[in-house]
Design an enzyme around this catalytic site. Structure first.
Site, mmCIF file in Angstrom:
data_model
loop_
_atom_site.group_PDB
_atom_site.id
_atom_site.type_symbol
_atom_site.label_atom_id
_atom_site.label_comp_id
_atom_site.label_asym_id
_atom_site.label_seq_id
_atom_site.Cartn_x
_atom_site.Cartn_y
_atom_site.Cartn_z
ATOM 1 N N GLY A 130 0.800 -1.223 0.000
ATOM 2 C CA GLY A 130 0.000 0.000 0.000
ATOM 3 C C GLY A 130 0.829 1.267 0.000
ATOM 4 N N CYS B 65 -26.973 -9.968 -16.863
ATOM 5 C CA CYS B 65 -26.361 -9.614 -18.140
ATOM 6 C C CYS B 65 -27.314 -9.975 -19.276
ATOM 7 C CB CYS B 65 -25.038 -10.369 -18.300
ATOM 8 S SG CYS B 65 -24.322 -10.216 -19.960
ATOM 9 N N CYS C 157 -25.326 -12.976 -21.405
ATOM 10 C CA CYS C 157 -25.040 -14.304 -20.849
ATOM 11 C C CYS C 157 -25.897 -14.626 -19.628
ATOM 12 C CB CYS C 157 -23.549 -14.437 -20.501
ATOM 13 S SG CYS C 157 -23.078 -13.548 -19.001
ATOM 14 N N CYS D 192 -22.180 -7.722 -19.387
ATOM 15 C CA CYS D 192 -20.964 -7.858 -18.587
ATOM 16 C C CYS D 192 -19.905 -6.900 -19.106
ATOM 17 C CB CYS D 192 -20.386 -9.266 -18.713
ATOM 18 S SG CYS D 192 -21.396 -10.550 -18.006
ATOM 19 N N CYS E 100 -18.013 -12.999 -20.192
ATOM 20 C CA CYS E 100 -19.310 -13.070 -20.856
ATOM 21 C C CYS E 100 -19.251 -14.080 -22.014
ATOM 22 C CB CYS E 100 -19.690 -11.688 -21.374
ATOM 23 S SG CYS E 100 -21.433 -11.515 -21.776
#
Lengths: 283, 227, 256
Positions: free
Chosen positions: A29, A238, A241, A263, A269
């Protein structure tokens, strides 16, 4: 393309970047300064991510690039072909086949594994920047763990919108120490940052910063007790899909304002469609 | 209660050729609880100067000024402040307040700084303002806009809000009409009755004779200025 | 009684120039001390040395901390000093915009110190911020407005609320009423007096306005050329100044 060294950058530069990456992995970080090079693309097009990718790529790697989850946008296509030509590495669009994935603004839907490296393109690495413009001061705040200001940003969100309206680049705290900007990924992706098996590297070219999350790092999204963090997405399946669990793009499909949700991760997808899943808008 | 021992004061005027002016020389006297003593002497004799020295407002060069068991000449500022807050009250001739503060709060403030609740302090302030005939419609206004006599009465109300064991009164009855003069004198008598030691300056001889037990002529301590 | 703040021999030089020299005093809980002097007399340098904004070249600034008793704040670690700055100390700047975040709402400005010391409940933070706006006489309906939409006096009051919300014990003020209209100054002085009394605050006020110290300060220090030339009870210093410079200072002001 023999005129170029492997993966475009010279070996000294790659060593310099690798040192920054190793330091970043050692201090999860923490923003490590590095001597960002001019790349044959403008700032904002992924110069930081490209340099990190160049430093970690080996001839045996398989490389994938996604931009907002898609393999086929201009940015993704050009960076992919850049390394095809300068490093001669294999490329793929399949998430599971890739060993190095450079991404802009998304984490793939499919869980990544231990052999993989995810390289993020970062425009502004400093999460405190918008409230405290002085770099000298933000560095001090990081070193002394003075992060009250980060919550001021979230406070402002709630006071203005009634909820935390920050929906991307949502700040996180790493291993209980450094507050980090996860790059402009949607906050839907935030839970995937933590405890990930793959190595995550973040490169900011213009700002000359590299930071990193080693595998299985604890990453917590900042929030308030009475306004807890929520990973949100459009409340639809979606259209192509039928997936219920993926992050969706909203598309306007005609002049009458017709919409469909698909997606954003094109590989995910397509793989689902190939496996026989079908959404309501699928042809 | 109030005890002065060999007290002297000089003013040094640095900006006027460092002239040194002796104003008070070797004063000693004491005032017991329940006693009222008047300072007398011609105008310019140093009555107000002496009173300000006793309040700690003017710096004393030599001697002791004891209020209760504190010597104000040697005391730290915070000790002087504590004495003024709890023990020693002072009604000056001038009202000095923060602009905009309502009269009621001005009068209640000495009690508030002692930690008395707002309700109790205000009740006491209302009673005093009523007694001193300040019309109720003025209580919510700042006294800075009041007439001289009204300001003086607000000042007195403020000075008597807390039952100080020792009090300094500088011309408390000046510029008051007969009715209000009477109120002030009875306030002084009440204070004496509860045991306050009081030092006062009164030009009003009748008032002086009524409330004071004895007189101290300050000109005795004032070095003779060559005429 | 332990002094809340004990300043000993504080000296700050700017090269050959003296900022302040050999300043010593004790401040006790509940006391308000004024520091007066003309521009360049070193009063702001001294204030910044005491508040940890400047490092003095010599001397000690000992603060009676809640947990460990008296500690020299000059030699303590920077994180500790900054923690004091967010909790037990407050600093009110002359210009409110130096002490406020102008891009953050009034509520966020007041709430920042709460969040800085770990408060994480939005509702509580907002309630406390609203309560404090009320205490400095800013309408609760302005809680989501930015200070850029406030008047100068309101900004200054907001800065005070932002500083006092964590219940500090010592407040440093640098010309807190400077640049405000006289009527606005009066309101602010009244507010400060009430807060100092009700919260039992100690305060150090730097100003060149003798009327301000007369009304707010119990004690007064007069500075000239970086040195303290006279110190004492406020009314004593103002009514019976001893030092040549204090006499000049008092006599050059219109009646206060």
């Amino acid at each position: 393309m023999n005129a170029y060294n492997f993966a475009y950058l010279d070996e000294q530069t790659k060593r310099m970047i690798r040192r920054a990456i190793l330091k970043g992995l050692a201090i999860p970080g923490y923003q490590v300064p590095f001597a960002s090079r001019e790349m044959p693309m403008p700032y904002g097009w992924g110069t930081g991510g490209v340099q990190v990718s160049a430093a970690v790529l080996t001839p045996e790697d398989t490389f994938k690039v996604i931009d907002q989850g898609a393999d086929d946008t201009t940015n993704a296509v050009s960076i992919r072909s850049f390394f095809q030509r300068t490093a001669g590495v294999a490329t793929t669009t399949a998430t599971r086949d890739a060993t190095v994935i450079q991404t802009r603004h998304r984490i793939p839907e499919e869980a990544l594994g231990e052999g993989q490296i995810l390289v993020y393109q970062v425009p502004i690495p400093e999460p405190l920047r918008f409230l405290e413009p002085r770099e000298s001061e933000t560095r001090k705040m990081h070193s002394l763990e003075e992060y009250g200001l980060m919550h001021v940003k979230l406070y402002e969100d709630i006071s203005r919108h009634g909820h935390i309206a920050t929906s991307y680049a949502y700040p996180v705290k790493v291993e209980g120490r450094y507050v980090m900007d996860p790059s402009p990924i949607p906050k839907f992706d935030n839970p995937k940052l933590g405890d990930m098996a793959a190595i995550q590297l973040f490169g900011a070219g213009r700002e000359q910063r590299i930071y990193a999350l080693p595998p299985y790092t604890q990453v917590v999204s900042l929030d308030f007790e009475d306004h807890p963090f929520e990973a949100t997405k459009a409340d639809h399946p979606c259209g192509m899909c039928g997936a219920q669990d993926s992050y969706l793009d909203e598309l306007i499909i005609d002049d009458a304002g017709g919409r469909m949700f698909v997606c954003s991760d094109t590989d995910y997808c397509e793989a689902r469609q190939a496996a026989g899943h079908k959404g309501k808008d699928a042809a | 209660m109030i005890e002065l021992t060999n007290v002297s004061k000089t003013f040094t005027l640095h900006n006027q050729g460092s002239a040194v002016i002796e104003v008070i020389n070797d004063v000693s006297f004491s005032v017991a609880a329940g006693e009222c003593v008047a300072l007398t002497g011609a105008s310019g004799a140093g009555k107000s100067t002496l009173m300000r020295m006793i309040y700690g407002n003017y710096l004393t060069q030599a001697g002791q000024i004891r209020i209760g068991d504190v010597d104000l000449v040697q005391a730290e500022p915070r000790q002087v402040i504590a004495v003024r807050r709890e023990v020693l009250g002072y009604v000056s001739q001038f009202l000095r307040v923060v602009p905009r503060v309502p009269t009621l709060d001005v009068v209640a403030e000495p009690l508030r700084t002692l930690g008395v609740s707002a309700e109790v302090s205000q009740a006491r302030a209302k009673a005093l303002l009523g007694q001193l005939n300040i019309p109720e419609r003025l209580w919510s206004l700042s006294p800075t806009t009041f007439s001289g006599g009204e300001q003086q009465r607000v000042n007195i109300a403020r000075g008597f809000a807390h039952a100080y064991p020792a009090m300094l009164l500088d011309e408390p009855t000046a510029s008051l009409d007969a009715k209000n003069r009477e109120v002030v004198l009875s306030l002084i008598e009440e204070a004496k009755a509860r045991g306050a030691a009081i030092i006062g300056i009164f030009h009003d001889e009748a008032a002086r004779d009524r409330v004071c037990d004895r007189e101290i002529d300050v000109s005795r301590f004032t070095p003779k200025v060559a005429a | 009684m332990t002094p809340l703040l004990s300043v000993q021999g504080v000296t700050k030089r700017y090269g050959a120039h003296i900022g302040c020299a050999d300043v010593s005093f004790d401040l006790y809980p509940g006391e308000v001390m004024g520091i007066v002097g003309e521009s360049g007399s070193g009063k702001s340098t001294l204030l910044n040395c005491m508040a940890g904004h400047l490092r003095p070249d010599a001397g000690q600034v000992v603060f009676d901390t809640r947990t460990d008793g008296p500690r020299d704040t000059i030699t303590m670690s920077e994180p500790e000093r900054r923690m004091l700055g967010r909790t037990d100390w407050a600093f009110v700047h002359q210009h409110a915009r130096d002490g406020l975040r102008m891009g953050v709402s009034a509520g966020g400005n007041v709430g920042e110190r709460l969040m800085a010391v770990g408060e994480r409940h939005y509702g509580d933070i907002r309630d406390k911020a609203t309560d404090w706006l009320g205490r400095v006489e800013i309408d609760a309906s302005r809680v989501d407005d930015r200070p850029t939409t406030f008047s100068g006096g309101m900004q200054q009051r907001l800065q005070i609320a932002r500083n006092l919300v964590t219940g500090p014990r010592l407040v440093f003020m640098d010309e807190p009423t400077g640049g405000l209209d006289v009527s606005v100054q009066a309101r602010l002085l009244d507010l400060l007096r009430g807060l100092v009394r009700d919260m039992g605050l100690s305060a150090i006020i730097v100003t060149h306005d003798l009327a301000v110290v007369r009304l707010l300060a119990d004690r007064l220090m007069v500075m000239k050329d970086g040195r303290v030339v006279e110190a004492g009870l406020t009314d004593q210093v103002l009514d019976d100044p001893q030092h040549a410079y204090s006499q000049l200072l008092v006599s050059s002001v219109l009646q206060v």
